[in-house]
Design an enzyme around this catalytic site. Structure first.
Site, short mmCIF file in Angstrom:
data_model
loop_
_atom_site.label_atom_id
_atom_site.label_comp_id
_atom_site.label_asym_id
_atom_site.label_seq_id
_atom_site.Cartn_x
_atom_site.Cartn_y
_atom_site.Cartn_z
N CYS A 265 0.84 -1.20 0.00
CA CYS A 265 0.00 0.00 0.00
C CYS A 265 0.88 1.26 0.00
O CYS A 265 1.64 1.47 -0.94
CB CYS A 265 -0.99 -0.03 1.16
SG CYS A 265 -2.32 1.20 1.00
N HIS B 64 -3.94 -4.68 -0.47
CA HIS B 64 -3.64 -5.17 0.88
C HIS B 64 -3.70 -6.70 0.87
O HIS B 64 -4.78 -7.28 1.03
CB HIS B 64 -4.67 -4.63 1.88
CG HIS B 64 -4.47 -3.20 2.24
ND1 HIS B 64 -3.62 -2.80 3.25
CD2 HIS B 64 -5.00 -2.07 1.71
CE1 HIS B 64 -3.65 -1.48 3.34
NE2 HIS B 64 -4.48 -1.01 2.41
N GLU C 48 -2.85 -8.70 3.17
CA GLU C 48 -3.28 -9.18 4.49
C GLU C 48 -4.80 -9.13 4.65
O GLU C 48 -5.35 -9.72 5.59
CB GLU C 48 -2.59 -8.37 5.59
CG GLU C 48 -3.16 -7.00 5.89
CD GLU C 48 -2.76 -5.91 4.91
OE1 GLU C 48 -3.00 -4.74 5.22
OE2 GLU C 48 -2.20 -6.24 3.83
#
Length: 205
Positions: A80, A187, A189
């Protein structure tokens, strides 16, 4: 050892949890000594470009990261705003970036094809990987999607550094790879098994 760079910006615990699920040893690194034995580096980031760069500059880890990445060629992935920090600079701020990958961070709002769209670009989106991208070399079936949350994007100077693009009013550089230096705007995650596979491929490069 995977070292997740903790300079006070980004959800470090989310990455620790992800690598734990994958059975990959990872730890938080918040000082230069903690980076010394890094075999891979993860540079997360959220929020404003200048704030993230200032926090990294103030962390005491900046010169060590340059030594590891530019000198010892330790593989790194920016996430990011961490990806945006790889650039020479950003239209969002005035501070110089890390300048590890030639390019500049641009605002969607500066382009007629995307200026009318809701900002930030938030939610799930497709990626169009380049056929030669090692980050997408295995484990990706048709229809893989990733979670995005951003109003600025990396504009690579050398388009050979672009590993994947995405579309939000315009096609933008969503993943860059320049040798051992990588950046992803999404992202991983927050991107379920697709994000896990992306980071697994990074670790196995």
């Amino acid at each position: 050892m995977i070292c997740i760079v903790d300079y006070g910006v980004g959800n470090i615990q989310a990455f620790l949890n992800l690598f734990k699920r994958l059975g990959i040893e990872a730890r938080r690194a918040d000082n230069p000594n903690a980076l010394s034995d890094a075999a891979r580096l993860v540079l997360p980031g959220v929020g404003h470009f200048d704030h993230a760069m200032q926090r990294l500059n103030d962390s005491g880890m900046r010169s060590k990261l340059d030594e590891l990445v530019l000198g010892l060629q330790v593989p790194v992935v920016g996430i990011c705003v961490g990806m945006q920090m790889l650039a020479q600079g950003s239209d969002e701020g005035t501070l110089p970036g890390l300048n590890w990958v030639p390019g500049r961070v641009r605002a969607f709002s500066n382009y007629p094809s995307s200026a009318h769209l809701p900002m930030p670009h938030m939610g799930w989106n497709d990626l169009q990987p380049c056929p030669t991208s090692k980050l997408f070399s295995k484990g990706f079936e048709e229809g893989a999607q990733f979670y995005f949350l951003h109003s600025f994007f990396f504009d690579a100077k050398d388009k050979q550094d672009v590993a994947a693009t995405a579309h939000y009013g315009l096609d933008f550089d969503a993943v860059v790879s320049r040798g051992h230096i990588h950046g992803v705007q999404c992202h991983p995650e927050k991107s379920h098994h697709w994000g896990e596979q992306l980071l697994k491929n990074f670790v196995e490069l």
